[in-house]
Design an enzyme around this catalytic site. Structure first.
Site, PDB file in Angstrom:
ATOM      1  N   CYS A 158      -5.828   7.808   9.133  1.00  0.00           N
ATOM      2  CA  CYS A 158      -6.174   7.186  10.406  1.00  0.00           C
ATOM      3  C   CYS A 158      -6.080   8.196  11.531  1.00  0.00           C
ATOM      4  O   CYS A 158      -5.269   9.115  11.499  1.00  0.00           O
ATOM      5  CB  CYS A 158      -5.213   6.045  10.680  1.00  0.00           C
ATOM      6  SG  CYS A 158      -5.712   4.529   9.913  1.00  0.00           S
TER       7      CYS A 158
ATOM      8  N   ASP B 226       3.838   0.742  12.329  1.00  0.00           N
ATOM      9  CA  ASP B 226       2.639   0.083  11.807  1.00  0.00           C
ATOM     10  C   ASP B 226       2.495  -1.360  12.285  1.00  0.00           C
ATOM     11  O   ASP B 226       1.458  -1.995  12.044  1.00  0.00           O
ATOM     12  CB  ASP B 226       2.644   0.120  10.265  1.00  0.00           C
ATOM     13  CG  ASP B 226       2.342   1.516   9.736  1.00  0.00           C
ATOM     14  OD1 ASP B 226       1.916   2.380  10.517  1.00  0.00           O
ATOM     15  OD2 ASP B 226       2.543   1.740   8.520  1.00  0.00           O
TER      16      ASP B 226
ATOM     17  N   ARG C  91      -8.834  -0.593   4.313  1.00  0.00           N
ATOM     18  CA  ARG C  91      -8.004   0.481   3.727  1.00  0.00           C
ATOM     19  C   ARG C  91      -6.626  -0.059   3.350  1.00  0.00           C
ATOM     20  O   ARG C  91      -5.968   0.475   2.459  1.00  0.00           O
ATOM     21  CB  ARG C  91      -7.813   1.617   4.736  1.00  0.00           C
ATOM     22  CG  ARG C  91      -9.020   2.532   4.910  1.00  0.00           C
ATOM     23  CD  ARG C  91      -8.631   3.793   5.668  1.00  0.00           C
ATOM     24  NE  ARG C  91      -7.348   4.260   5.192  1.00  0.00           N
ATOM     25  CZ  ARG C  91      -6.363   4.689   5.971  1.00  0.00           C
ATOM     26  NH1 ARG C  91      -6.521   4.774   7.264  1.00  0.00           N
ATOM     27  NH2 ARG C  91      -5.219   5.078   5.460  1.00  0.00           N
TER      28      ARG C  91
ATOM     29  N   LYS D 192       0.838  -1.213   0.000  1.00  0.00           N
ATOM     30  CA  LYS D 192       0.000   0.000   0.000  1.00  0.00           C
ATOM     31  C   LYS D 192       0.863   1.249   0.000  1.00  0.00           C
ATOM     32  O   LYS D 192       0.692   2.140  -0.833  1.00  0.00           O
ATOM     33  CB  LYS D 192      -0.903  -0.011   1.233  1.00  0.00           C
ATOM     34  CG  LYS D 192      -1.463   1.337   1.665  1.00  0.00           C
ATOM     35  CD  LYS D 192      -2.347   1.149   2.858  1.00  0.00           C
ATOM     36  CE  LYS D 192      -2.500   2.229   3.877  1.00  0.00           C
ATOM     37  NZ  LYS D 192      -1.547   3.229   4.106  1.00  0.00           N
ATOM     38  N   ASN D 193       1.794   1.329   0.938  1.00  0.00           N
ATOM     39  CA  ASN D 193       2.549   2.582   1.103  1.00  0.00           C
ATOM     40  C   ASN D 193       3.527   2.842  -0.033  1.00  0.00           C
ATOM     41  O   ASN D 193       4.026   3.958  -0.173  1.00  0.00           O
ATOM     42  CB  ASN D 193       3.286   2.593   2.453  1.00  0.00           C
ATOM     43  CG  ASN D 193       2.325   2.753   3.615  1.00  0.00           C
ATOM     44  OD1 ASN D 193       1.129   2.930   3.410  1.00  0.00           O
ATOM     45  ND2 ASN D 193       2.844   2.675   4.833  1.00  0.00           N
TER      46      ASN D 193
ATOM     47  N   ARG E  18      -0.999  14.345  13.576  1.00  0.00           N
ATOM     48  CA  ARG E  18      -0.556  14.266  12.187  1.00  0.00           C
ATOM     49  C   ARG E  18      -0.549  15.624  11.482  1.00  0.00           C
ATOM     50  O   ARG E  18      -1.265  15.826  10.485  1.00  0.00           O
ATOM     51  CB  ARG E  18      -1.374  13.224  11.419  1.00  0.00           C
ATOM     52  CG  ARG E  18      -1.323  11.867  12.089  1.00  0.00           C
ATOM     53  CD  ARG E  18      -1.803  10.756  11.217  1.00  0.00           C
ATOM     54  NE  ARG E  18      -0.739  10.205  10.395  1.00  0.00           N
ATOM     55  CZ  ARG E  18      -0.835   9.081   9.710  1.00  0.00           C
ATOM     56  NH1 ARG E  18      -1.933   8.386   9.733  1.00  0.00           N
ATOM     57  NH2 ARG E  18       0.158   8.637   8.999  1.00  0.00           N
TER      58      ARG E  18
END
Ligand code: UD1
Length: 416
Positions: free
Chosen positions: A116, A304, A397, A22-23, A121
Protein backbone atom coordinates in the site's frame (compact mmCIF):
# COMPACT_ATOMS: atom_id res chain seq x y z
CA UNK A 1 -16.08 -5.91 -10.03
CA UNK A 2 -13.93 -3.01 -8.95
CA UNK A 3 -16.70 -0.96 -7.32
CA UNK A 4 -19.18 -1.19 -4.47
CA UNK A 5 -22.54 0.60 -4.32
CA UNK A 6 -23.97 1.27 -0.87
CA UNK A 7 -27.41 2.47 0.12
CA UNK A 8 -26.53 4.01 3.46
CA UNK A 9 -28.37 4.97 6.62
CA UNK A 10 -29.37 1.45 7.69
CA UNK A 11 -28.33 0.27 11.15
CA UNK A 12 -26.41 -3.04 11.12
CA UNK A 13 -27.96 -6.13 12.64
CA UNK A 14 -27.00 -9.79 12.76
CA UNK A 15 -23.86 -11.87 12.81
CA UNK A 16 -20.90 -12.31 10.54
CA UNK A 17 -18.09 -14.86 10.61
CA UNK A 18 -14.62 -13.34 10.62
CA UNK A 19 -12.20 -14.60 7.94
CA UNK A 20 -8.68 -15.92 8.59
CA UNK A 21 -5.91 -13.41 9.21
CA UNK A 22 -4.08 -11.94 6.23
CA UNK A 23 -1.06 -10.75 8.19
CA UNK A 24 -0.68 -14.14 9.90
CA UNK A 25 -1.24 -16.25 6.75
CA UNK A 26 1.42 -14.51 4.68
CA UNK A 27 4.49 -15.15 6.90
CA UNK A 28 3.26 -18.66 7.74
CA UNK A 29 2.97 -19.45 4.02
CA UNK A 30 6.47 -18.00 3.53
CA UNK A 31 7.70 -20.20 6.38
CA UNK A 32 6.50 -23.37 4.60
CA UNK A 33 9.56 -22.85 2.38
CA UNK A 34 11.81 -23.76 5.29
CA UNK A 35 10.16 -27.10 5.92
CA UNK A 36 11.22 -28.85 2.72
CA UNK A 37 8.18 -31.15 2.86
CA UNK A 38 4.38 -30.82 2.88
CA UNK A 39 2.46 -28.45 5.17
CA UNK A 40 -1.25 -27.81 5.38
CA UNK A 41 -2.33 -24.29 6.36
CA UNK A 42 -5.99 -23.94 7.33
CA UNK A 43 -8.20 -20.86 7.45
CA UNK A 44 -6.16 -18.77 4.98
CA UNK A 45 -8.41 -16.04 3.61
CA UNK A 46 -9.20 -16.05 -0.12
CA UNK A 47 -7.82 -12.58 -0.76
CA UNK A 48 -5.59 -11.07 -3.44
CA UNK A 49 -2.47 -10.97 -1.22
CA UNK A 50 -2.74 -14.67 -0.38
CA UNK A 51 -3.25 -15.49 -4.08
CA UNK A 52 -0.09 -13.48 -4.86
CA UNK A 53 1.83 -15.37 -2.16
CA UNK A 54 0.62 -18.67 -3.63
CA UNK A 55 1.85 -17.58 -7.09
CA UNK A 56 5.21 -16.59 -5.63
CA UNK A 57 5.60 -19.94 -3.88
CA UNK A 58 4.72 -21.74 -7.13
CA UNK A 59 7.23 -19.67 -9.09
CA UNK A 60 9.90 -20.78 -6.61
CA UNK A 61 9.15 -24.45 -7.31
CA UNK A 62 6.62 -25.28 -4.54
CA UNK A 63 3.64 -27.43 -5.31
CA UNK A 64 0.69 -25.46 -3.88
CA UNK A 65 -2.97 -26.47 -3.88
CA UNK A 66 -6.03 -24.69 -2.55
CA UNK A 67 -8.38 -27.13 -0.89
CA UNK A 68 -11.73 -26.50 0.69
CA UNK A 69 -10.32 -25.86 4.14
CA UNK A 70 -6.83 -24.63 3.47
CA UNK A 71 -3.71 -24.56 1.36
CA UNK A 72 -1.25 -27.43 1.01
CA UNK A 73 2.32 -26.46 0.22
CA UNK A 74 5.04 -28.92 -0.67
CA UNK A 75 8.38 -27.10 -0.74
CA UNK A 76 10.59 -30.15 -1.30
CA UNK A 77 11.55 -29.13 -4.85
CA UNK A 78 12.63 -25.54 -4.14
CA UNK A 79 16.13 -24.96 -5.51
CA UNK A 80 16.47 -21.33 -6.51
CA UNK A 81 15.72 -18.01 -4.84
CA UNK A 82 14.70 -15.85 -7.78
CA UNK A 83 11.32 -14.14 -7.54
CA UNK A 84 9.41 -12.82 -10.57
CA UNK A 85 9.26 -9.03 -10.75
CA UNK A 86 5.44 -8.61 -11.14
CA UNK A 87 4.59 -10.61 -8.02
CA UNK A 88 7.08 -8.90 -5.72
CA UNK A 89 6.43 -5.29 -6.67
CA UNK A 90 2.71 -5.72 -6.04
CA UNK A 91 2.96 -6.92 -2.47
CA UNK A 92 5.14 -5.67 0.37
CA UNK A 93 4.68 -8.85 2.37
CA UNK A 94 6.63 -10.70 -0.32
CA UNK A 95 9.49 -9.19 1.70
CA UNK A 96 9.11 -11.95 4.30
CA UNK A 97 10.08 -14.41 1.59
CA UNK A 98 13.51 -12.81 1.82
CA UNK A 99 14.23 -14.23 5.29
CA UNK A 100 12.69 -17.59 4.39
CA UNK A 101 14.52 -17.93 1.09
CA UNK A 102 17.86 -16.87 2.47
CA UNK A 103 17.35 -19.62 5.03
CA UNK A 104 16.57 -22.15 2.33
CA UNK A 105 18.80 -21.19 -0.62
CA UNK A 106 21.95 -19.19 -0.05
CA UNK A 107 21.15 -16.64 -2.76
CA UNK A 108 18.02 -14.53 -3.33
CA UNK A 109 17.20 -12.02 -6.08
CA UNK A 110 14.08 -9.86 -5.73
CA UNK A 111 12.68 -6.48 -6.73
CA UNK A 112 12.07 -3.78 -4.16
CA UNK A 113 8.72 -4.93 -2.68
CA UNK A 114 5.44 -3.05 -3.15
CA UNK A 115 2.33 -2.82 -0.99
CA UNK A 116 0.00 0.00 0.00
CA UNK A 117 1.06 3.55 -0.69
CA UNK A 118 1.26 4.66 2.93
CA UNK A 119 4.46 6.51 3.64
CA UNK A 120 7.91 5.69 2.38
CA UNK A 121 8.06 2.19 3.89
CA UNK A 122 11.85 1.73 3.75
CA UNK A 123 13.44 -1.69 4.29
CA UNK A 124 16.61 -0.58 6.10
CA UNK A 125 15.75 -2.53 9.30
CA UNK A 126 15.35 -5.78 7.33
CA UNK A 127 18.71 -5.22 5.62
CA UNK A 128 20.48 -4.26 8.86
CA UNK A 129 19.13 -7.28 10.78
CA UNK A 130 19.88 -9.85 8.09
CA UNK A 131 23.35 -8.43 7.44
CA UNK A 132 24.17 -9.06 11.13
CA UNK A 133 23.45 -12.72 10.36
CA UNK A 134 25.99 -12.88 7.55
CA UNK A 135 23.81 -11.84 4.58
CA UNK A 136 25.48 -9.59 2.00
CA UNK A 137 23.28 -7.29 -0.08
CA UNK A 138 23.98 -5.75 -3.46
CA UNK A 139 21.64 -3.70 -5.64
CA UNK A 140 21.63 -4.10 -9.37
CA UNK A 141 19.26 -2.29 -11.77
CA UNK A 142 16.47 -2.01 -9.19
CA UNK A 143 16.74 -5.57 -7.96
CA UNK A 144 18.11 -6.64 -4.63
CA UNK A 145 20.55 -9.53 -4.41
CA UNK A 146 21.14 -11.23 -1.07
CA UNK A 147 23.88 -13.79 -0.55
CA UNK A 148 24.73 -15.80 2.55
CA UNK A 149 27.16 -18.63 2.30
CA UNK A 150 27.29 -19.13 6.08
CA UNK A 151 24.09 -17.83 7.71
CA UNK A 152 24.83 -17.52 11.42
CA UNK A 153 23.14 -16.48 14.65
CA UNK A 154 23.71 -12.93 15.89
CA UNK A 155 22.77 -10.39 18.54
CA UNK A 156 20.36 -7.92 16.92
CA UNK A 157 18.68 -4.89 18.44
CA UNK A 158 15.93 -3.26 16.40
CA UNK A 159 15.57 0.51 17.02
CA UNK A 160 11.84 0.19 16.11
CA UNK A 161 9.74 -2.99 16.49
CA UNK A 162 9.13 -3.54 12.77
CA UNK A 163 6.75 -6.46 12.21
CA UNK A 164 8.26 -7.47 8.88
CA UNK A 165 11.89 -7.19 10.06
CA UNK A 166 11.07 -9.28 13.16
CA UNK A 167 9.49 -11.96 10.94
CA UNK A 168 12.51 -11.98 8.62
CA UNK A 169 14.93 -12.45 11.53
CA UNK A 170 12.83 -15.34 12.87
CA UNK A 171 12.64 -17.01 9.44
CA UNK A 172 16.37 -16.69 8.79
CA UNK A 173 17.21 -17.43 12.43
CA UNK A 174 15.62 -20.88 12.56
CA UNK A 175 17.86 -21.96 9.66
CA UNK A 176 21.04 -20.17 10.84
CA UNK A 177 23.92 -21.87 12.58
CA UNK A 178 23.79 -21.00 16.30
CA UNK A 179 21.50 -18.75 18.34
CA UNK A 180 20.01 -15.40 17.40
CA UNK A 181 18.98 -12.94 20.11
CA UNK A 182 16.54 -10.30 18.88
CA UNK A 183 15.91 -7.31 21.16
CA UNK A 184 13.22 -4.77 20.30
CA UNK A 185 11.15 -7.41 18.47
CA UNK A 186 7.58 -6.63 17.37
CA UNK A 187 5.01 -8.19 19.71
CA UNK A 188 2.13 -8.30 17.21
CA UNK A 189 -0.01 -11.48 17.44
CA UNK A 190 1.02 -12.36 13.88
CA UNK A 191 4.65 -12.69 15.04
CA UNK A 192 3.48 -15.04 17.78
CA UNK A 193 1.53 -17.08 15.22
CA UNK A 194 4.64 -17.40 13.04
CA UNK A 195 6.66 -18.61 16.06
CA UNK A 196 3.90 -21.09 16.98
CA UNK A 197 3.89 -22.48 13.44
CA UNK A 198 7.67 -22.86 13.35
CA UNK A 199 7.76 -24.47 16.81
CA UNK A 200 5.11 -26.97 15.68
CA UNK A 201 7.47 -27.76 12.79
CA UNK A 202 10.29 -28.47 15.24
CA UNK A 203 11.95 -25.07 15.72
CA UNK A 204 12.96 -23.83 19.17
CA UNK A 205 12.14 -20.16 19.84
CA UNK A 206 12.08 -18.62 23.31
CA UNK A 207 10.18 -15.46 24.25
CA UNK A 208 7.53 -15.69 21.49
CA UNK A 209 5.11 -12.79 21.91
CA UNK A 210 7.62 -10.69 23.87
CA UNK A 211 10.08 -7.99 22.82
CA UNK A 212 13.08 -10.31 23.26
CA UNK A 213 13.33 -13.47 21.20
CA UNK A 214 15.96 -16.17 21.31
CA UNK A 215 15.91 -18.27 18.16
CA UNK A 216 17.91 -21.47 18.36
CA UNK A 217 18.93 -22.18 14.78
CA UNK A 218 19.88 -25.23 12.81
CA UNK A 219 17.15 -27.69 13.86
CA UNK A 220 15.54 -29.98 11.33
CA UNK A 221 11.96 -28.86 10.53
CA UNK A 222 9.00 -31.06 9.60
CA UNK A 223 5.72 -30.32 7.83
CA UNK A 224 2.64 -29.79 9.97
CA UNK A 225 -1.11 -29.10 9.89
CA UNK A 226 -1.71 -25.59 11.19
CA UNK A 227 -4.71 -23.28 11.57
CA UNK A 228 -4.30 -19.53 11.12
CA UNK A 229 -6.30 -17.40 13.62
CA UNK A 230 -9.10 -15.03 12.57
CA UNK A 231 -8.29 -11.55 11.34
CA UNK A 232 -8.30 -8.97 14.14
CA UNK A 233 -8.27 -6.08 11.65
CA UNK A 234 -11.29 -7.36 9.69
CA UNK A 235 -13.10 -7.94 13.01
CA UNK A 236 -12.18 -4.39 14.09
CA UNK A 237 -13.42 -2.96 10.78
CA UNK A 238 -16.87 -4.48 11.31
CA UNK A 239 -16.86 -3.52 14.99
CA UNK A 240 -16.21 0.18 14.26
CA UNK A 241 -18.49 -0.10 11.21
CA UNK A 242 -21.29 -0.95 13.65
CA UNK A 243 -20.33 1.88 16.01
CA UNK A 244 -20.50 4.31 13.08
CA UNK A 245 -23.58 2.99 11.28
CA UNK A 246 -25.52 2.01 14.43
CA UNK A 247 -27.19 -1.26 15.41
CA UNK A 248 -25.82 -4.36 17.09
CA UNK A 249 -23.77 -7.17 15.63
CA UNK A 250 -22.07 -10.40 16.62
CA UNK A 251 -18.55 -10.97 15.27
CA UNK A 252 -18.25 -14.73 15.18
CA UNK A 253 -14.73 -16.09 15.81
CA UNK A 254 -13.30 -12.58 16.35
CA UNK A 255 -9.89 -13.03 18.06
CA UNK A 256 -10.87 -11.15 21.23
CA UNK A 257 -7.61 -11.91 23.09
CA UNK A 258 -5.78 -9.86 20.44
CA UNK A 259 -8.29 -7.00 20.49
CA UNK A 260 -8.03 -5.48 23.97
CA UNK A 261 -7.07 -1.96 22.77
CA UNK A 262 -9.72 -2.12 20.06
CA UNK A 263 -12.53 -3.14 22.43
CA UNK A 264 -11.40 -0.56 24.98
CA UNK A 265 -11.59 2.18 22.31
CA UNK A 266 -15.02 0.96 21.18
CA UNK A 267 -16.13 1.24 24.83
CA UNK A 268 -14.85 4.81 25.05
CA UNK A 269 -16.82 5.59 21.88
CA UNK A 270 -19.96 4.55 23.76
CA UNK A 271 -20.27 1.04 22.32
CA UNK A 272 -21.36 -1.84 24.54
CA UNK A 273 -18.90 -4.64 23.91
CA UNK A 274 -19.19 -8.13 25.42
CA UNK A 275 -17.25 -11.25 24.63
CA UNK A 276 -18.31 -14.88 24.59
CA UNK A 277 -16.30 -18.00 23.77
CA UNK A 278 -17.62 -17.69 20.20
CA UNK A 279 -16.77 -14.06 19.51
CA UNK A 280 -17.57 -10.41 20.23
CA UNK A 281 -20.95 -8.76 20.56
CA UNK A 282 -21.20 -5.00 19.92
CA UNK A 283 -24.07 -2.61 20.45
CA UNK A 284 -23.60 0.84 18.96
CA UNK A 285 -24.35 4.09 20.84
CA UNK A 286 -26.84 6.55 19.35
CA UNK A 287 -23.84 8.57 18.16
CA UNK A 288 -20.16 7.81 18.89
CA UNK A 289 -18.60 9.67 21.83
CA UNK A 290 -15.47 11.55 20.77
CA UNK A 291 -12.11 9.89 21.46
CA UNK A 292 -8.42 10.59 21.44
CA UNK A 293 -6.37 7.82 19.85
CA UNK A 294 -2.70 7.43 18.98
CA UNK A 295 -1.74 4.41 16.89
CA UNK A 296 1.16 2.41 18.30
CA UNK A 297 2.89 -0.94 17.96
CA UNK A 298 0.97 -3.83 19.59
CA UNK A 299 -0.46 -3.97 22.24
CA UNK A 300 -1.33 -0.34 21.42
CA UNK A 301 -4.14 0.71 19.08
CA UNK A 302 -3.43 -0.70 15.57
CA UNK A 303 -2.61 1.65 12.71
CA UNK A 304 -4.65 -0.60 10.40
CA UNK A 305 -7.87 0.47 12.19
CA UNK A 306 -7.11 4.18 12.34
CA UNK A 307 -9.05 5.07 9.16
CA UNK A 308 -12.18 3.21 10.19
CA UNK A 309 -12.31 4.92 13.62
CA UNK A 310 -11.82 8.22 11.84
CA UNK A 311 -14.75 7.41 9.54
CA UNK A 312 -16.97 6.41 12.49
CA UNK A 313 -16.14 9.63 14.36
CA UNK A 314 -17.31 11.82 11.47
CA UNK A 315 -20.78 11.38 13.04
CA UNK A 316 -19.46 11.67 16.61
CA UNK A 317 -21.00 13.79 19.35
CA UNK A 318 -17.99 16.14 19.50
CA UNK A 319 -14.38 16.57 18.50
CA UNK A 320 -12.00 13.57 18.24
CA UNK A 321 -8.22 13.66 17.99
CA UNK A 322 -6.38 11.01 15.97
CA UNK A 323 -2.62 10.68 15.76
CA UNK A 324 -0.89 8.21 13.43
CA UNK A 325 2.19 6.95 15.24
CA UNK A 326 3.36 4.29 12.75
CA UNK A 327 3.11 5.50 9.14
CA UNK A 328 3.22 8.88 7.43
CA UNK A 329 0.70 9.60 4.73
CA UNK A 330 -2.07 7.49 6.21
CA UNK A 331 -4.84 10.11 5.93
CA UNK A 332 -5.53 9.66 2.23
CA UNK A 333 -9.28 9.30 2.75
CA UNK A 334 -9.79 12.88 3.96
CA UNK A 335 -10.60 14.32 0.54
CA UNK A 336 -13.29 11.66 -0.01
CA UNK A 337 -14.76 12.09 3.49
CA UNK A 338 -14.88 15.83 2.82
CA UNK A 339 -16.93 15.12 -0.33
CA UNK A 340 -19.37 13.22 1.90
CA UNK A 341 -19.79 16.23 4.20
CA UNK A 342 -17.39 15.24 7.02
CA UNK A 343 -15.52 17.91 8.96
CA UNK A 344 -11.90 16.80 9.45
CA UNK A 345 -9.03 19.18 10.01
CA UNK A 346 -5.54 17.90 9.26
CA UNK A 347 -3.04 19.58 11.57
CA UNK A 348 0.05 17.95 10.04
CA UNK A 349 1.10 14.71 8.31
CA UNK A 350 0.33 12.64 11.41
CA UNK A 351 -2.50 14.41 13.27
CA UNK A 352 -6.14 15.20 12.57
CA UNK A 353 -9.13 16.46 14.51
CA UNK A 354 -12.56 15.20 13.52
CA UNK A 355 -15.61 17.32 14.37
CA UNK A 356 -18.72 15.17 14.31
CA UNK A 357 -21.47 16.39 11.95
CA UNK A 358 -25.22 15.63 12.00
CA UNK A 359 -25.16 13.60 8.78
CA UNK A 360 -22.95 12.38 5.96
CA UNK A 361 -24.26 12.35 2.38
CA UNK A 362 -23.56 9.63 -0.17
CA UNK A 363 -20.98 10.41 -2.87
CA UNK A 364 -18.68 8.85 -5.49
CA UNK A 365 -15.38 8.11 -3.75
CA UNK A 366 -12.19 6.19 -4.58
CA UNK A 367 -10.30 3.61 -2.53
CA UNK A 368 -6.58 4.34 -2.79
CA UNK A 369 -5.25 1.80 -0.30
CA UNK A 370 -6.51 -1.23 1.59
CA UNK A 371 -7.59 0.04 5.03
CA UNK A 372 -8.60 3.50 3.84
CA UNK A 373 -10.77 1.82 1.20
CA UNK A 374 -12.56 -0.27 3.84
CA UNK A 375 -13.12 2.92 5.87
CA UNK A 376 -14.83 4.54 2.85
CA UNK A 377 -17.22 1.57 2.68
CA UNK A 378 -18.01 2.17 6.37
CA UNK A 379 -18.57 5.88 5.67
CA UNK A 380 -20.95 4.82 2.88
CA UNK A 381 -22.95 2.70 5.36
CA UNK A 382 -23.22 5.73 7.66
CA UNK A 383 -24.21 8.21 4.93
CA UNK A 384 -27.66 9.21 3.74
CA UNK A 385 -28.31 8.16 0.15
CA UNK A 386 -26.06 6.28 -2.22
CA UNK A 387 -22.29 5.96 -2.08
CA UNK A 388 -20.24 4.52 -4.90
CA UNK A 389 -16.75 3.30 -3.94
CA UNK A 390 -14.41 2.60 -6.87
CA UNK A 391 -10.87 1.17 -6.69
CA UNK A 392 -12.06 -1.81 -4.61
CA UNK A 393 -9.17 -3.98 -5.86
CA UNK A 394 -7.22 -2.41 -2.98
CA UNK A 395 -9.87 -3.58 -0.51
CA UNK A 396 -9.84 -7.12 -1.93
CA UNK A 397 -6.14 -7.35 -1.04
CA UNK A 398 -7.25 -7.88 2.55
CA UNK A 399 -11.04 -8.53 2.72
CA UNK A 400 -12.47 -11.69 1.17
CA UNK A 401 -15.81 -10.08 0.44
CA UNK A 402 -16.56 -6.93 2.39
CA UNK A 403 -19.84 -6.41 0.50
CA UNK A 404 -21.14 -9.90 1.36
CA UNK A 405 -20.10 -9.48 5.01
CA UNK A 406 -21.96 -6.19 5.42
CA UNK A 407 -24.97 -7.68 3.57
CA UNK A 408 -25.00 -10.44 6.22
CA UNK A 409 -25.39 -7.59 8.69
CA UNK A 410 -28.39 -6.22 6.84
CA UNK A 411 -26.65 -3.48 4.86
CA UNK A 412 -27.67 -2.70 1.28
CA UNK A 413 -24.40 -3.22 -0.56
CA UNK A 414 -23.79 -4.48 -4.08
CA UNK A 415 -20.58 -5.17 -5.97
CA UNK A 416 -20.62 -3.67 -9.46
C1 UD1 B 1 2.91 -4.89 9.00
C2 UD1 B 1 1.51 -5.23 8.53
C3 UD1 B 1 0.71 -3.97 8.31
C4 UD1 B 1 0.72 -3.10 9.57
C5 UD1 B 1 2.16 -2.87 10.03
C6 UD1 B 1 2.24 -2.13 11.35
C7 UD1 B 1 1.81 -7.30 7.33
C8 UD1 B 1 1.76 -8.02 6.01
N1 UD1 B 1 1.59 -5.98 7.29
O1 UD1 B 1 3.54 -4.16 7.95
O2 UD1 B 1 -0.64 -4.34 8.01
O3 UD1 B 1 0.14 -1.85 9.27
O4 UD1 B 1 2.84 -4.12 10.19
O5 UD1 B 1 1.54 -2.81 12.34
O6 UD1 B 1 1.97 -7.92 8.36
N2 UD1 B 1 10.12 0.73 8.86
C9 UD1 B 1 11.35 1.27 8.59
N3 UD1 B 1 12.33 0.46 8.11
C10 UD1 B 1 12.13 -0.88 7.88
C11 UD1 B 1 10.87 -1.43 8.18
C12 UD1 B 1 9.87 -0.60 8.67
O7 UD1 B 1 11.56 2.47 8.77
O8 UD1 B 1 13.06 -1.57 7.44
C13 UD1 B 1 9.04 1.61 9.36
C14 UD1 B 1 7.89 1.68 8.33
O9 UD1 B 1 8.14 2.64 7.33
C15 UD1 B 1 6.74 2.06 9.22
C16 UD1 B 1 7.05 1.33 10.53
O10 UD1 B 1 8.45 1.04 10.50
O11 UD1 B 1 6.73 3.44 9.46
C17 UD1 B 1 6.26 0.05 10.72
O12 UD1 B 1 6.59 -0.87 9.73
P1 UD1 B 1 6.51 -2.46 9.94
O13 UD1 B 1 6.19 -2.75 11.35
O14 UD1 B 1 7.72 -3.06 9.34
O15 UD1 B 1 5.25 -2.82 9.05
P2 UD1 B 1 5.12 -3.95 7.96
O16 UD1 B 1 5.79 -5.19 8.43
O17 UD1 B 1 5.47 -3.41 6.62
Amino acid sequence: MDSIRIQGGIALQGKVRIQGSKNASLPVLAATLLVGESSFIRNCPRIADVHSMVSLLKSLGCSVRWQERGISVDSSQVRRGEMPREAVTGMRSSLCLLGALIGRCSEVVMEHPGGCVIGERPIDLHLYALSQMGVEFTEDAGSLKAEASGLHGAYICLPFPSVGATENVILAGVMAEGDTVLEGAAREPEVLTLCRFLCECGAYIEGAGSGRLVIHGGRRLFGTDFTVPSDRIVAGTYLFGCIGAGGCVFLEQAPKEEMAAVMETAGRMGGRVCTSPEGIYVQAPERPSPVRIVTEPYPGFPTDLQSVVLAAETLGRGCSYIEEGIFENRFRILEDLDRMGASVCQRDARRVTVRGVEALRGACVTARELRGGAALVVAGLMAEGETFVSGCRFIYRGYENIGRDFRELGARVTSV
